[in-house]
Design a protein around this motif. Structure first.
Motif, PDB file in Angstrom:
ATOM      1  N   ARG A  11      53.793   8.752  29.989  1.00  0.00           N
ATOM      2  CA  ARG A  11      54.040   7.480  29.308  1.00  0.00           C
ATOM      3  C   ARG A  11      55.232   7.658  28.373  1.00  0.00           C
ATOM      4  O   ARG A  11      55.231   8.547  27.522  1.00  0.00           O
ATOM      5  CB  ARG A  11      52.822   7.045  28.490  1.00  0.00           C
ATOM      6  N   VAL A  56      54.104  10.916  26.458  1.00  0.00           N
ATOM      7  CA  VAL A  56      52.688  11.173  26.197  1.00  0.00           C
ATOM      8  C   VAL A  56      51.967  11.472  27.514  1.00  0.00           C
ATOM      9  O   VAL A  56      52.194  10.804  28.532  1.00  0.00           O
ATOM     10  CB  VAL A  56      52.031   9.960  25.497  1.00  0.00           C
ATOM     11  N   ARG A  58      47.943  13.477  28.928  1.00  0.00           N
ATOM     12  CA  ARG A  58      46.708  14.182  28.607  1.00  0.00           C
ATOM     13  C   ARG A  58      46.589  15.383  29.532  1.00  0.00           C
ATOM     14  O   ARG A  58      46.778  15.261  30.743  1.00  0.00           O
ATOM     15  CB  ARG A  58      45.482  13.269  28.739  1.00  0.00           C
ATOM     16  N   THR A  59      46.292  16.553  28.950  1.00  0.00           N
ATOM     17  CA  THR A  59      46.203  17.770  29.757  1.00  0.00           C
ATOM     18  C   THR A  59      45.310  18.786  29.067  1.00  0.00           C
ATOM     19  O   THR A  59      45.169  18.774  27.841  1.00  0.00           O
ATOM     20  CB  THR A  59      47.609  18.376  29.991  1.00  0.00           C
ATOM     21  N   CYS A  89      49.534  17.224  19.091  1.00  0.00           N
ATOM     22  CA  CYS A  89      48.345  17.295  19.931  1.00  0.00           C
ATOM     23  C   CYS A  89      47.202  16.608  19.201  1.00  0.00           C
ATOM     24  O   CYS A  89      46.876  16.986  18.066  1.00  0.00           O
ATOM     25  CB  CYS A  89      47.978  18.745  20.234  1.00  0.00           C
ATOM     26  N   GLU A  90      46.621  15.610  19.860  1.00  0.00           N
ATOM     27  CA  GLU A  90      45.559  14.807  19.242  1.00  0.00           C
ATOM     28  C   GLU A  90      45.989  14.297  17.873  1.00  0.00           C
ATOM     29  O   GLU A  90      45.215  14.249  16.922  1.00  0.00           O
ATOM     30  CB  GLU A  90      44.271  15.626  19.136  1.00  0.00           C
ATOM     31  N   THR A 122      45.375  14.879  24.179  1.00  0.00           N
ATOM     32  CA  THR A 122      46.569  14.043  24.220  1.00  0.00           C
ATOM     33  C   THR A 122      47.726  14.800  23.595  1.00  0.00           C
ATOM     34  O   THR A 122      47.649  15.245  22.448  1.00  0.00           O
ATOM     35  CB  THR A 122      46.347  12.727  23.473  1.00  0.00           C
ATOM     36  N   GLU A 124      51.837  14.646  22.706  1.00  0.00           N
ATOM     37  CA  GLU A 124      52.975  13.749  22.505  1.00  0.00           C
ATOM     38  C   GLU A 124      54.217  14.574  22.211  1.00  0.00           C
ATOM     39  O   GLU A 124      54.197  15.455  21.354  1.00  0.00           O
ATOM     40  CB  GLU A 124      52.738  12.809  21.325  1.00  0.00           C
ATOM     41  N   SER A 148      47.074  10.393  32.456  1.00  0.00           N
ATOM     42  CA  SER A 148      47.845   9.494  31.588  1.00  0.00           C
ATOM     43  C   SER A 148      47.025   9.116  30.373  1.00  0.00           C
ATOM     44  O   SER A 148      45.794   9.097  30.410  1.00  0.00           O
ATOM     45  CB  SER A 148      48.247   8.242  32.360  1.00  0.00           C
ATOM     46  N   ASP A 149      47.722   8.848  29.294  1.00  0.00           N
ATOM     47  CA  ASP A 149      47.084   8.377  28.066  1.00  0.00           C
ATOM     48  C   ASP A 149      47.162   6.861  28.063  1.00  0.00           C
ATOM     49  O   ASP A 149      48.237   6.289  27.894  1.00  0.00           O
ATOM     50  CB  ASP A 149      47.785   8.953  26.839  1.00  0.00           C
ATOM     51  N   ASP A 150      46.041   6.201  28.264  1.00  0.00           N
ATOM     52  CA  ASP A 150      46.020   4.747  28.399  1.00  0.00           C
ATOM     53  C   ASP A 150      45.474   4.055  27.165  1.00  0.00           C
ATOM     54  O   ASP A 150      44.902   2.968  27.253  1.00  0.00           O
ATOM     55  CB  ASP A 150      45.186   4.344  29.624  1.00  0.00           C
TER      56      ASP A 150
END
Length: 372
Positions: A11, A56, A58-59, A89-90, A122, A124, A148-150
């Motif tokens: 994202r 962004v 998520r992993t 992170c977060e 998450t 970034e 993906s971070d939705d």
């Protein structure tokens, strides 16, 4: 495990459009195909500097290697800008990386990410605010999960301003005053701030009109006064027209207009159009007052020197004896706290986006549908 620059799970939050090249993606803060219409006098490079933009994903990977290209910063008055990228992170700061700016391929690696097998976090990447940047791809742990971070239900904040808002002088991308406000308040930032280019351009008003937003803010005055783009007779009418254009798409959205912060060498010194900084602020306040008198109850004036005023001159970037106008690394957190407090005092705070708008916002954040 490689993740391509155009992988749909990434994202590009805060980007208005994405430019795709051979092996890279460059986020833009104007519609890239029409950027020249927004800045016909030049300065397009500022729109390709991804201030406020974050990549962004998520992993559960414990490390990340980023392949990129970054260009040198333009020549600036005062201290130079160093290209840095923040990894969060977060929501917590994990690393700040100094980037190479020769324009060619480069990479960096960050270890110690908090993801655990089956428990993705998450991540970034806050991109540099004063350097053009192209993402070439990411490398994660072998077998790492990627998603993906939705989280698209946070209020969306669109801000327009000058180099003061673009981040000049901040310690790193996630620590510009606008980024700090967004992070503390839980808002999704889209920054339209362009150094030397905050002059109430009609095309920018049209863009703000068309972008989804639950909060709108502008910080105007310094470019207008310093460059003489408006005079005593035209400034108020230009601001009225700018706000009314934005209101065509956002008739009741909370909207704050802030005049510029303290500028010690310009307060009483006329610029090219004959206005001092104090006079410029007076015309901005008058325009907001006129609009409120004509029914715009959700429009608010914020006096710049009350957010960052004479008592903050020691927190300006430029040394005494030069033209001082930008917060220093220590000044950005002060600016952020006072700006957020001013919005709360004015009752200028956003609500959550309507559920029907969330899917469209997610598409934009993927870079699949540039805002129109």
């Amino acid at each position: 495990m490689r993740v391509a620059h155009d992988d749909p799970r990434l994202r590009y939050r805060g980007a208005v459009s994405l430019q795709r090249g051979p092996g890279w993606t460059a986020p833009w803060r104007l519609p890239h195909p029409e950027a020249a219409l927004y800045l016909p006098e030049g300065g397009l490079g500022r729109a390709a500097m991804p201030s406020g933009v974050r990549v962004v994903l998520r992993t559960d990977s414990t490390a990340l290697t980023c392949r990129y290209q970054a260009d040198p910063a333009p020549r600036l008055n005062g201290p130079p800008e160093v290209a840095r990228l923040d990894v969060l992170c977060e929501g917590r700061h994990t690393a700040t990386v100094e980037l190479e700016t020769h324009g060619g391929d480069a990479e960096f690696r960050v270890e110690g990410l908090p993801g655990r097998p089956g428990e993705p976090a998450t991540v970034e990447l806050w991109l540099p605010f004063y350097h053009q940047f192209r993402l070439c791809g990411l490398t994660l742990d072998a077998g790492a999960a990627v998603g993906s971070d939705d989280a698209g239900e946070r209020p969306r904040w669109v801000h327009y301003g000058s180099s003061i808002s673009q981040g000049r002088g901040a310690a790193s991308p996630s620590r510009t005053w606008a980024a700090l406000v967004a992070r503390r308040a839980g808002w999704e930032l889209t920054s339209l701030a362009l150094g030397a280019a905050c002059q109430l351009q009609p095309m920018t008003a049209r863009l703000m009109r068309d972008l989804p937003a639950e909060l709108l803010t502008v910080c105007v005055g310094i470019n207008i006064q310093a460059l003489g783009s408006h005079n005593r007779d035209s400034l108020a009418s230009a601001l009225v027209g700018f706000v009314r254009t934005v209101r065509e798409g956002h008739p009741t959205t909370p909207f704050a207009v802030m005049s510029t912060i303290v500028a010690p060498e310009r307060e009483e010194v006329p610029g090219p159009s004959g206005m001092t900084m104090r006079e410029c602020r007076a015309h901005i306040r008058r325009a907001v007052g006129l609009l409120r008198e004509h029914g715009d109850a959700n429009l608010h004036y914020v006096h710049g020197p009350k957010v960052f005023g004479p008592s903050c001159t020691r927190l300006l970037l430029e040394p005494e004896g030069t033209d001082r106008m930008h917060p220093s690394p220590a000044g950005h957190p002060v600016f952020a706290a006072r700006f957020l407090a001013a919005l709360h005092r004015a009752g200028c705070t956003p609500s959550a986006p309507a559920a029907s708008e969330v899917p469209q916002a997610l598409e934009r954040s993927r870079g699949l549908t540039p805002a129109r």
